[in-house]
Design a protein around this motif. Sequence first.
Motif, mmCIF file in Angstrom:
data_model
loop_
_atom_site.group_PDB
_atom_site.id
_atom_site.type_symbol
_atom_site.label_atom_id
_atom_site.label_comp_id
_atom_site.label_asym_id
_atom_site.label_seq_id
_atom_site.Cartn_x
_atom_site.Cartn_y
_atom_site.Cartn_z
ATOM 1 N N VAL A 194 32.335 17.775 97.007
ATOM 2 C CA VAL A 194 33.752 17.050 96.796
ATOM 3 C C VAL A 194 34.030 17.686 95.464
ATOM 4 C CG1 VAL A 194 34.760 14.869 96.244
ATOM 5 C CG2 VAL A 194 32.953 15.119 98.195
ATOM 6 N N ASP A 195 35.211 18.327 95.682
ATOM 7 C CA ASP A 195 35.643 18.844 94.280
ATOM 8 C C ASP A 195 36.806 18.067 93.657
ATOM 9 O OD1 ASP A 195 33.904 20.967 94.616
ATOM 10 O OD2 ASP A 195 35.202 22.123 95.852
ATOM 11 N N ARG A 196 37.812 17.708 94.505
ATOM 12 C CA ARG A 196 38.796 16.901 93.760
ATOM 13 C C ARG A 196 39.650 16.167 94.847
ATOM 14 N NH1 ARG A 196 40.791 22.088 94.068
ATOM 15 N NH2 ARG A 196 42.620 22.259 95.002
ATOM 16 N N ARG A 201 38.637 11.033 87.086
ATOM 17 C CA ARG A 201 39.796 12.026 87.346
ATOM 18 C C ARG A 201 40.765 11.657 88.343
ATOM 19 N NH1 ARG A 201 37.363 17.735 89.132
ATOM 20 N NH2 ARG A 201 39.405 18.442 88.385
ATOM 21 N N LEU A 202 40.263 10.206 88.824
ATOM 22 C CA LEU A 202 41.455 9.552 89.708
ATOM 23 C C LEU A 202 42.055 8.521 88.752
ATOM 24 C CD1 LEU A 202 39.317 8.966 93.012
ATOM 25 C CD2 LEU A 202 41.659 10.053 92.927
ATOM 26 N N GLY A 203 41.948 8.361 87.668
ATOM 27 C CA GLY A 203 42.752 7.693 86.852
ATOM 28 C C GLY A 203 42.049 6.467 86.441
ATOM 29 N N PHE A 204 40.726 5.924 86.754
ATOM 30 C CA PHE A 204 40.126 4.869 86.365
ATOM 31 C C PHE A 204 38.895 4.805 85.865
ATOM 32 C CE2 PHE A 204 37.646 3.739 90.161
ATOM 33 C CZ PHE A 204 37.916 4.610 91.231
ATOM 34 N N TYR A 205 38.453 3.630 85.266
ATOM 35 C CA TYR A 205 37.240 3.802 84.503
ATOM 36 C C TYR A 205 36.069 2.943 85.393
ATOM 37 C CZ TYR A 205 33.532 2.743 81.115
ATOM 38 O OH TYR A 205 32.326 2.736 80.428
ATOM 39 N N LEU A 206 35.012 3.554 85.606
ATOM 40 C CA LEU A 206 33.751 2.739 86.345
ATOM 41 C C LEU A 206 32.834 2.843 85.302
ATOM 42 C CD1 LEU A 206 32.967 4.557 89.654
ATOM 43 C CD2 LEU A 206 33.603 2.240 89.341
ATOM 44 N N PRO A 207 32.369 1.772 84.826
ATOM 45 C CA PRO A 207 31.293 1.375 83.687
ATOM 46 C C PRO A 207 29.809 2.007 84.226
ATOM 47 C CG PRO A 207 31.620 -0.569 84.765
ATOM 48 C CD PRO A 207 32.828 0.368 85.501
ATOM 49 N N ILE A 208 29.559 3.013 84.635
ATOM 50 C CA ILE A 208 28.470 3.697 85.177
ATOM 51 C C ILE A 208 28.108 4.904 84.153
ATOM 52 C CG2 ILE A 208 27.309 4.654 86.986
ATOM 53 C CD1 ILE A 208 29.240 3.384 88.859
ATOM 54 N N TYR A 209 26.715 4.699 83.857
ATOM 55 C CA TYR A 209 26.265 5.953 82.824
ATOM 56 C C TYR A 209 24.496 6.246 83.629
ATOM 57 C CZ TYR A 209 25.659 9.125 79.162
ATOM 58 O OH TYR A 209 25.455 10.027 78.293
ATOM 59 N N PRO A 210 24.285 7.503 83.482
ATOM 60 C CA PRO A 210 23.087 7.781 84.100
ATOM 61 C C PRO A 210 21.971 7.304 83.282
ATOM 62 C CG PRO A 210 24.055 9.685 83.353
ATOM 63 C CD PRO A 210 25.185 8.684 83.164
ATOM 64 N N LEU A 211 20.896 6.706 83.908
ATOM 65 C CA LEU A 211 19.633 6.306 83.046
ATOM 66 C C LEU A 211 18.244 7.081 83.767
ATOM 67 C CD1 LEU A 211 19.291 2.685 82.325
ATOM 68 C CD2 LEU A 211 20.252 4.370 80.810
ATOM 69 N N LYS A 212 18.133 8.119 83.023
ATOM 70 C CA LYS A 212 17.212 9.049 83.753
ATOM 71 C C LYS A 212 15.583 8.309 83.718
ATOM 72 C CE LYS A 212 15.645 13.875 82.789
ATOM 73 N NZ LYS A 212 16.005 14.887 81.971
ATOM 74 N N GLY A 213 15.165 8.743 84.945
ATOM 75 C CA GLY A 213 13.785 7.924 85.216
ATOM 76 C C GLY A 213 12.822 8.915 85.843
ATOM 77 N N TYR A 214 11.414 8.737 85.806
ATOM 78 C CA TYR A 214 10.516 9.919 86.340
ATOM 79 C C TYR A 214 9.566 9.126 87.348
ATOM 80 C CZ TYR A 214 12.036 12.596 82.238
ATOM 81 O OH TYR A 214 12.915 12.980 81.214
ATOM 82 N N SER A 215 9.166 10.048 88.089
ATOM 83 C CA SER A 215 8.032 9.282 88.779
ATOM 84 C C SER A 215 7.256 10.619 89.210
ATOM 85 C CB SER A 215 8.609 9.136 90.396
ATOM 86 O OG SER A 215 9.092 9.978 91.262
ATOM 87 N N LEU A 216 6.070 10.113 89.595
ATOM 88 C CA LEU A 216 4.866 10.794 90.196
ATOM 89 C C LEU A 216 4.483 10.578 91.376
ATOM 90 C CD1 LEU A 216 2.408 10.039 86.782
ATOM 91 C CD2 LEU A 216 4.338 12.235 87.311
ATOM 92 N N THR A 217 4.237 11.583 92.275
ATOM 93 C CA THR A 217 3.736 11.013 93.650
ATOM 94 C C THR A 217 2.415 11.593 93.655
ATOM 95 O OG1 THR A 217 6.078 11.151 94.556
ATOM 96 C CG2 THR A 217 4.106 11.335 96.088
ATOM 97 N N LEU A 218 1.174 10.783 93.687
ATOM 98 C CA LEU A 218 -0.085 11.097 93.651
ATOM 99 C C LEU A 218 -0.739 10.903 95.266
ATOM 100 C CD1 LEU A 218 -2.532 11.673 91.787
ATOM 101 C CD2 LEU A 218 -3.028 9.289 91.806
ATOM 102 N N ASP A 219 -1.435 12.141 95.699
ATOM 103 C CA ASP A 219 -2.093 11.962 96.969
ATOM 104 C C ASP A 219 -3.380 11.206 96.666
ATOM 105 O OD1 ASP A 219 -3.315 12.200 99.316
ATOM 106 O OD2 ASP A 219 -3.058 14.583 99.309
#
Length: 422
Positions: free
Chosen positions: A225-227, A266-284
Amino acid sequence: MSRVAALGAGIVGITTAYFLNKAGHQVTVIERNAHAGLETSYANGGQLSYSYVAPLAGPGVVPKIPPWLLRADSPLRFYPKFDVDQWRWCINFVRACNRPQAEISTVHLLRLAYYSRDLIHDIVANEPITFDYRRNGKLVIFSDAASLDGAKRTLDFQRAFGSEQNALDSKECLALEPALQYIKSRVVGGIHTPSEDAGDCHDFCVAMEGLLRKRGVNFLTSTSVDRFTCNAAGTRIEAVSTSAGDIDADTFVMAMGAANAWHAKRLGFYLPIYPLKGYSLTLDTSNAKDFASAPRISVTDSAYKVVYALLGNELRIAGMADIAGYDTTLDTVRVKLLINHAKAVFPNAGDYAADLKPWCGLRPATPKGTPIVGASPITNLFLNAGHGALGWTLSCGCAKVVSDLISGEKTGIALEGLTLES
Ligand SMILES: Cc1cc2nc3c(=O)[nH]c(=O)nc-3n(C[C@H](O)[C@H](O)[C@H](O)COP(=O)(O)OP(=O)(O)OC[C@H]3O[C@@H](n4cnc5c(N)ncnc54)[C@H](O)[C@@H]3O)c2cc1C
């Protein structure tokens, strides 16, 4: 019935498409990756945590922030940027860190999570999909008496809203989950919630995509999705421009995870969202030393804010929150830290040197911890956004709400506290 385009095929977009299709709409899903569930929904903690929904913005958080920011091994890290949105989000987050707001958010989240639980159970019972789903319950363990007391108060508060949770002492925790044997000296007690589930979110997305394709949902994958093209007044979307050309529809649903905020701007309104980076490990865990080496029940180690869930033969270990913008590179220092935590708690759950897959993803977080569903300032654009640390848990509830709104139906739950306005 209308033509609806769901933008994004993470857990939020895919469940939205599921309920819209069930309601009889003609659905197109637009996703930039080759298939569903390859971004934040790929390797999350796996916990379907319906009763443990208290937001990150809790009353005791502000005093902990300075030491957390100074410690390299802190569960929360802040990487300041020249980004107004980052600072605006942080200020609103700190403002939300008080007991009245946390309790209000918890009530809204519980209402939504229980609704979501019913819908997930319905899917498990009636749809031909598998995703390592288990009703295994969850044990949240505590390492100091003050934190345990605080959790017991939350338990009392949540009981009034239907949560079925029990406080356990140290011995009871060990009896319930013998794999905690290696840290028994620091477990002072825990909160057990027998009704929590676990499941692999990515497997769910893939299975759902297969199911929905068979049911006639149109998937435009590897399509970004570009615009948006709007009417002259900017109040209605006429079409969405994508890498595969313009796509028109009667209604659009924004479900692009952390990217939603950028598109809203870009559509002209504010969404109060910000990325919170998290980590995971997948252990066999196939090579685990013995049966009691990996936990059968989902575990949250509250002292380190690390969650564990057994998904099939794999132990999913997840944690950390980095306020670091949209960067998705895997920070090896943070990964090492998570490995060290996991090794201290479940040292024999598998071969940490050979059978481990690290990953990171961006939680689309709102300051108050509540998602944003429903109407937007654009008349034919609906929001399904901001699910933060609970997107897997809340996905079905939010998706059904959005589908009902688009269908002009009464929603199954009240939306107070869950919309852009409230
Ligand atoms: C470490 C970690 C642990 C977690 N543990 C849990 C847990 O135990 N339980 C729980 O309930 N939740 C958990 N979460 C949260 C949960 O994973 C998220 O809330 C959820 O995955 C968000 O889903 P989403 O569909 O909104 O976003 P995403 O999964 O990121 O999906 C958005 C989709 O939109 C697509 N997209 C974006 N931009 C465009 C574009 N321009 N064009 C086309 N497509 C686009 C992306 O490719 C992506 O597929 C965890 C998250 C993390 C990071």
